[in-house]
Design an enzyme around this catalytic site. Sequence first.
Site, PDB file in Angstrom:
ATOM      1  N   THR A   1      32.298  51.294  39.819  1.00  0.00           N
ATOM      2  CA  THR A   1      31.103  50.527  40.167  1.00  0.00           C
ATOM      3  C   THR A   1      30.021  51.417  40.760  1.00  0.00           C
ATOM      4  O   THR A   1      30.321  52.471  41.355  1.00  0.00           O
ATOM      5  CB  THR A   1      31.489  49.441  41.195  1.00  0.00           C
ATOM      6  OG1 THR A   1      30.314  48.905  41.787  1.00  0.00           O
ATOM      7  CG2 THR A   1      32.344  50.008  42.319  1.00  0.00           C
ATOM      8  N   ASP A   2      28.772  50.969  40.653  1.00  0.00           N
ATOM      9  CA  ASP A   2      27.667  51.701  41.308  1.00  0.00           C
ATOM     10  C   ASP A   2      27.698  51.507  42.825  1.00  0.00           C
ATOM     11  O   ASP A   2      26.999  52.205  43.556  1.00  0.00           O
ATOM     12  CB  ASP A   2      26.306  51.263  40.737  1.00  0.00           C
ATOM     13  CG  ASP A   2      25.992  49.784  40.950  1.00  0.00           C
ATOM     14  OD1 ASP A   2      26.873  49.035  41.427  1.00  0.00           O
ATOM     15  OD2 ASP A   2      24.855  49.369  40.634  1.00  0.00           O
ATOM     16  N   GLU A   3      28.543  50.562  43.302  1.00  0.00           N
ATOM     17  CA  GLU A   3      28.544  50.268  44.743  1.00  0.00           C
ATOM     18  C   GLU A   3      29.105  51.428  45.562  1.00  0.00           C
ATOM     19  O   GLU A   3      28.901  51.504  46.771  1.00  0.00           O
ATOM     20  CB  GLU A   3      29.292  48.955  45.026  1.00  0.00           C
ATOM     21  CG  GLU A   3      28.668  47.811  44.230  1.00  0.00           C
ATOM     22  CD  GLU A   3      29.128  46.415  44.620  1.00  0.00           C
ATOM     23  OE1 GLU A   3      29.586  46.218  45.744  1.00  0.00           O
ATOM     24  OE2 GLU A   3      29.011  45.516  43.765  1.00  0.00           O
TER      25      GLU A   3
ATOM     26  N   TYR B   1      35.421  46.827  49.660  1.00  0.00           N
ATOM     27  CA  TYR B   1      35.542  46.906  48.191  1.00  0.00           C
ATOM     28  C   TYR B   1      35.052  48.252  47.685  1.00  0.00           C
ATOM     29  O   TYR B   1      35.769  48.972  46.975  1.00  0.00           O
ATOM     30  CB  TYR B   1      34.748  45.770  47.523  1.00  0.00           C
ATOM     31  CG  TYR B   1      34.500  46.001  46.042  1.00  0.00           C
ATOM     32  CD1 TYR B   1      35.560  46.023  45.132  1.00  0.00           C
ATOM     33  CD2 TYR B   1      33.211  46.222  45.547  1.00  0.00           C
ATOM     34  CE1 TYR B   1      35.338  46.245  43.774  1.00  0.00           C
ATOM     35  CE2 TYR B   1      32.979  46.444  44.189  1.00  0.00           C
ATOM     36  CZ  TYR B   1      34.048  46.456  43.313  1.00  0.00           C
ATOM     37  OH  TYR B   1      33.838  46.689  41.977  1.00  0.00           O
TER      38      TYR B   1
ATOM     39  N   LYS C   1      37.074  51.438  45.854  1.00  0.00           N
ATOM     40  CA  LYS C   1      36.738  51.952  44.513  1.00  0.00           C
ATOM     41  C   LYS C   1      36.378  53.437  44.614  1.00  0.00           C
ATOM     42  O   LYS C   1      36.725  54.237  43.734  1.00  0.00           O
ATOM     43  CB  LYS C   1      35.582  51.155  43.897  1.00  0.00           C
ATOM     44  CG  LYS C   1      35.907  49.722  43.536  1.00  0.00           C
ATOM     45  CD  LYS C   1      36.959  49.563  42.444  1.00  0.00           C
ATOM     46  CE  LYS C   1      36.501  49.993  41.080  1.00  0.00           C
ATOM     47  NZ  LYS C   1      37.507  49.665  40.027  1.00  0.00           N
TER      48      LYS C   1
ATOM     49  N   VAL D   1      21.957  31.091  48.988  1.00  0.00           N
ATOM     50  CA  VAL D   1      21.312  32.411  48.903  1.00  0.00           C
ATOM     51  C   VAL D   1      21.553  33.130  50.220  1.00  0.00           C
ATOM     52  O   VAL D   1      21.216  32.606  51.282  1.00  0.00           O
ATOM     53  CB  VAL D   1      19.790  32.253  48.679  1.00  0.00           C
ATOM     54  CG1 VAL D   1      19.100  33.607  48.697  1.00  0.00           C
ATOM     55  CG2 VAL D   1      19.530  31.534  47.376  1.00  0.00           C
TER      56      VAL D   1
HETATM   57  P1  NAD Z   1      37.927  40.511  37.864  1.00  0.00           P
HETATM   58  O1  NAD Z   1      38.213  40.249  39.307  1.00  0.00           O
HETATM   59  O2  NAD Z   1      37.284  39.440  37.045  1.00  0.00           O
HETATM   60  O3  NAD Z   1      39.277  40.902  37.104  1.00  0.00           O
HETATM   61  C1  NAD Z   1      40.227  41.759  37.678  1.00  0.00           C
HETATM   62  C2  NAD Z   1      41.520  41.586  36.884  1.00  0.00           C
HETATM   63  O4  NAD Z   1      42.483  42.496  37.423  1.00  0.00           O
HETATM   64  C3  NAD Z   1      42.118  40.179  37.007  1.00  0.00           C
HETATM   65  O5  NAD Z   1      42.531  39.717  35.740  1.00  0.00           O
HETATM   66  C4  NAD Z   1      43.315  40.366  37.922  1.00  0.00           C
HETATM   67  O6  NAD Z   1      44.366  39.446  37.660  1.00  0.00           O
HETATM   68  C5  NAD Z   1      43.719  41.791  37.610  1.00  0.00           C
HETATM   69  N1  NAD Z   1      44.417  42.421  38.734  1.00  0.00           N
HETATM   70  C6  NAD Z   1      44.055  42.429  40.037  1.00  0.00           C
HETATM   71  N2  NAD Z   1      44.963  43.080  40.764  1.00  0.00           N
HETATM   72  C7  NAD Z   1      45.917  43.524  39.905  1.00  0.00           C
HETATM   73  C8  NAD Z   1      47.093  44.270  40.049  1.00  0.00           C
HETATM   74  N3  NAD Z   1      47.501  44.718  41.262  1.00  0.00           N
HETATM   75  N4  NAD Z   1      47.827  44.566  38.954  1.00  0.00           N
HETATM   76  C9  NAD Z   1      47.438  44.128  37.718  1.00  0.00           C
HETATM   77  N5  NAD Z   1      46.335  43.385  37.524  1.00  0.00           N
HETATM   78  C10 NAD Z   1      45.578  43.095  38.597  1.00  0.00           C
HETATM   79  O7  NAD Z   1      37.083  41.853  37.851  1.00  0.00           O
HETATM   80  P2  NAD Z   1      35.922  42.332  36.856  1.00  0.00           P
HETATM   81  O8  NAD Z   1      34.640  41.838  37.377  1.00  0.00           O
HETATM   82  O9  NAD Z   1      36.330  42.051  35.477  1.00  0.00           O
HETATM   83  O10 NAD Z   1      35.972  43.895  37.119  1.00  0.00           O
HETATM   84  C11 NAD Z   1      36.801  44.739  36.336  1.00  0.00           C
HETATM   85  C12 NAD Z   1      36.606  46.172  36.781  1.00  0.00           C
HETATM   86  O11 NAD Z   1      35.234  46.537  36.643  1.00  0.00           O
HETATM   87  C13 NAD Z   1      36.956  46.402  38.259  1.00  0.00           C
HETATM   88  O12 NAD Z   1      37.593  47.653  38.359  1.00  0.00           O
HETATM   89  C14 NAD Z   1      35.608  46.426  38.951  1.00  0.00           C
HETATM   90  O13 NAD Z   1      35.645  47.225  40.106  1.00  0.00           O
HETATM   91  C15 NAD Z   1      34.739  47.032  37.873  1.00  0.00           C
HETATM   92  N6  NAD Z   1      33.312  46.658  37.913  1.00  0.00           N
HETATM   93  C16 NAD Z   1      32.942  45.347  37.964  1.00  0.00           C
HETATM   94  C17 NAD Z   1      31.590  45.017  37.949  1.00  0.00           C
HETATM   95  C18 NAD Z   1      31.135  43.579  37.968  1.00  0.00           C
HETATM   96  O14 NAD Z   1      29.932  43.326  38.046  1.00  0.00           O
HETATM   97  N7  NAD Z   1      32.022  42.596  37.853  1.00  0.00           N
HETATM   98  C19 NAD Z   1      30.625  46.036  37.918  1.00  0.00           C
HETATM   99  C20 NAD Z   1      31.047  47.375  37.859  1.00  0.00           C
HETATM  100  C21 NAD Z   1      32.394  47.669  37.858  1.00  0.00           C
HETATM  101  P1  TYD Z   2      27.910  39.327  43.916  1.00  0.00           P
HETATM  102  O1  TYD Z   2      27.799  38.583  42.626  1.00  0.00           O
HETATM  103  O2  TYD Z   2      28.966  38.941  44.880  1.00  0.00           O
HETATM  104  O3  TYD Z   2      28.017  40.875  43.522  1.00  0.00           O
HETATM  105  P2  TYD Z   2      27.920  42.211  44.480  1.00  0.00           P
HETATM  106  O4  TYD Z   2      28.071  41.812  45.890  1.00  0.00           O
HETATM  107  O5  TYD Z   2      29.079  43.007  44.006  1.00  0.00           O
HETATM  108  O6  TYD Z   2      26.601  42.818  44.165  1.00  0.00           O
HETATM  109  O7  TYD Z   2      26.522  39.216  44.660  1.00  0.00           O
HETATM  110  C1  TYD Z   2      25.321  39.615  44.034  1.00  0.00           C
HETATM  111  C2  TYD Z   2      24.203  39.429  45.028  1.00  0.00           C
HETATM  112  O8  TYD Z   2      24.024  38.031  45.282  1.00  0.00           O
HETATM  113  C3  TYD Z   2      24.493  40.053  46.385  1.00  0.00           C
HETATM  114  O9  TYD Z   2      23.270  40.549  46.918  1.00  0.00           O
HETATM  115  C4  TYD Z   2      24.991  38.886  47.225  1.00  0.00           C
HETATM  116  C5  TYD Z   2      24.215  37.710  46.671  1.00  0.00           C
HETATM  117  N1  TYD Z   2      24.890  36.390  46.691  1.00  0.00           N
HETATM  118  C6  TYD Z   2      24.197  35.264  47.168  1.00  0.00           C
HETATM  119  O10 TYD Z   2      23.027  35.356  47.601  1.00  0.00           O
HETATM  120  N2  TYD Z   2      24.837  34.058  47.134  1.00  0.00           N
HETATM  121  C7  TYD Z   2      26.124  33.910  46.666  1.00  0.00           C
HETATM  122  O11 TYD Z   2      26.655  32.778  46.696  1.00  0.00           O
HETATM  123  C8  TYD Z   2      26.801  35.068  46.182  1.00  0.00           C
HETATM  124  C9  TYD Z   2      28.214  34.959  45.667  1.00  0.00           C
HETATM  125  C10 TYD Z   2      26.148  36.292  46.190  1.00  0.00           C
END
Ligand code: NAD
Ligand code: TYD
Length: 334
Positions: A122-124, A148, A152, A204
């Site tokens: 992630t970019d975080e 989180y 990562k 929000v």
């Molecule tokens: P998600 O939470 O939707 O899915 C995570 C999956 O991993 C789930 O199916 C869960 O059951 C499985 N999981 C969790 N713990 C596990 C374990 N111990 N063993 C096996 N499986 C396990 O997450 P996502 O949003 O699809 O993110 C996927 C990846 O991409 C993550 O590594 C996240 O850090 C990265 N990522 C996500 C975003 C985003 O915006 N969602 C952005 C950048 C990077």
């Molecule tokens: P989120 O989707 O949780 O992603 P991340 O924290 O990984 O960026 O949140 C995106 C942005 O939206 C973040 O600035 C937090 C804000 N947010 C709200 O304002 N209300 C909400 O209910 C949630 C879940 C997030």
Amino acid sequence: MKLLVTGGAGFIGSNFVHHILRTYPDYEVITLDALTYAGNLENLKAWEGDTRHRFVKGNITDRALVDGLVAECDAVVHFAAESHVDRSILDPGIFIETNIVGTQALLDAAKKHTKRFHHVSTDEVFGSLGPDEAPFSEKTLYDPRSPYSASKAGADHLVRAYFHTYGLPVTISNCSNNYGPYLFPEKLISLAITHILEGKKVPVYGDGLNVRDWLYVGDHCLAIDAILHNGRIGETYCIGGDGERENIWIIKKILEILGKTEAEIEHVKDRPGHDRRYAIDHSKITRELGWQPTVTIDEGLARTVKWYQDNQVWWQDIKSGAYQEYYEEQYIKR
Ligand code: NAD
Ligand code: TYD
């Protein structure tokens, strides 16, 4: 090619499994997923009974299981993680266990069997940007600020260490916020859409002026595909959507698509340590691999709203389960 996709029953992982199996008719995929609250076999039901896909329920920290599965495959694409910042604030321990310890178990198996390893990050990990600061790039120093992002970052460092120390053929991608089908309804965009469809107000955090760089999930899958096949070993690629928007802009756009007014917005207490702005400079992957985002934020939001309108049972099942407990705790504990 046979891929081991960890976390393939989650949001991005399931979109990636669909992408691979539809794009490459001769590929096979094993999905390893623990089916935590975020994992859902419904996301993969299109492949039920298809011999090119096998689902294994299991934890990435289970070394014996992981070792056998990695040995069977040509490459690992590692998505499995605890992925939600708000949950990491409530309970950091499981983030360390899955995101760091679990990643190390996979790395050890990949090292033992000398397998290609792509780590999805992630970019975080780069922290928070000021309004005038240049976007994150592969050269940005790590500065994670939530449990989180710290977990990562730890995993990213381990992946890089296995490349430098053991010569493991790794790549890493650091991506901005994704949205699209199967986004679990705890994240901003899916929570906003489903709350509005349920007639609830959208919470929000703070002033709503935090900025995220939104990327449609299909574009993320294309980027990982490009890195897996053509990325340079040992390299990191930053992936972003050219979609920097304030949270309040996103919510107003969703309200507009659904024909609702700003009366549906509710300002709530801010997230502790809330990162102000993320933005990505994706010029390296564009230059080296020819990837760039193809779906604009307006188009992606319209598609995503339609998906949630067409798939109400999917998210209603989730919201009627343990979700409610988490959601209440989230606001009581803040
Ligand atoms: P998600 O939470 O939707 O899915 C995570 C999956 O991993 C789930 O199916 C869960 O059951 C499985 N999981 C969790 N713990 C596990 C374990 N111990 N063993 C096996 N499986 C396990 O997450 P996502 O949003 O699809 O993110 C996927 C990846 O991409 C993550 O590594 C996240 O850090 C990265 N990522 C996500 C975003 C985003 O915006 N969602 C952005 C950048 C990077
Ligand atoms: P989120 O989707 O949780 O992603 P991340 O924290 O990984 O960026 O949140 C995106 C942005 O939206 C973040 O600035 C937090 C804000 N947010 C709200 O304002 N209300 C909400 O209910 C949630 C879940 C997030």
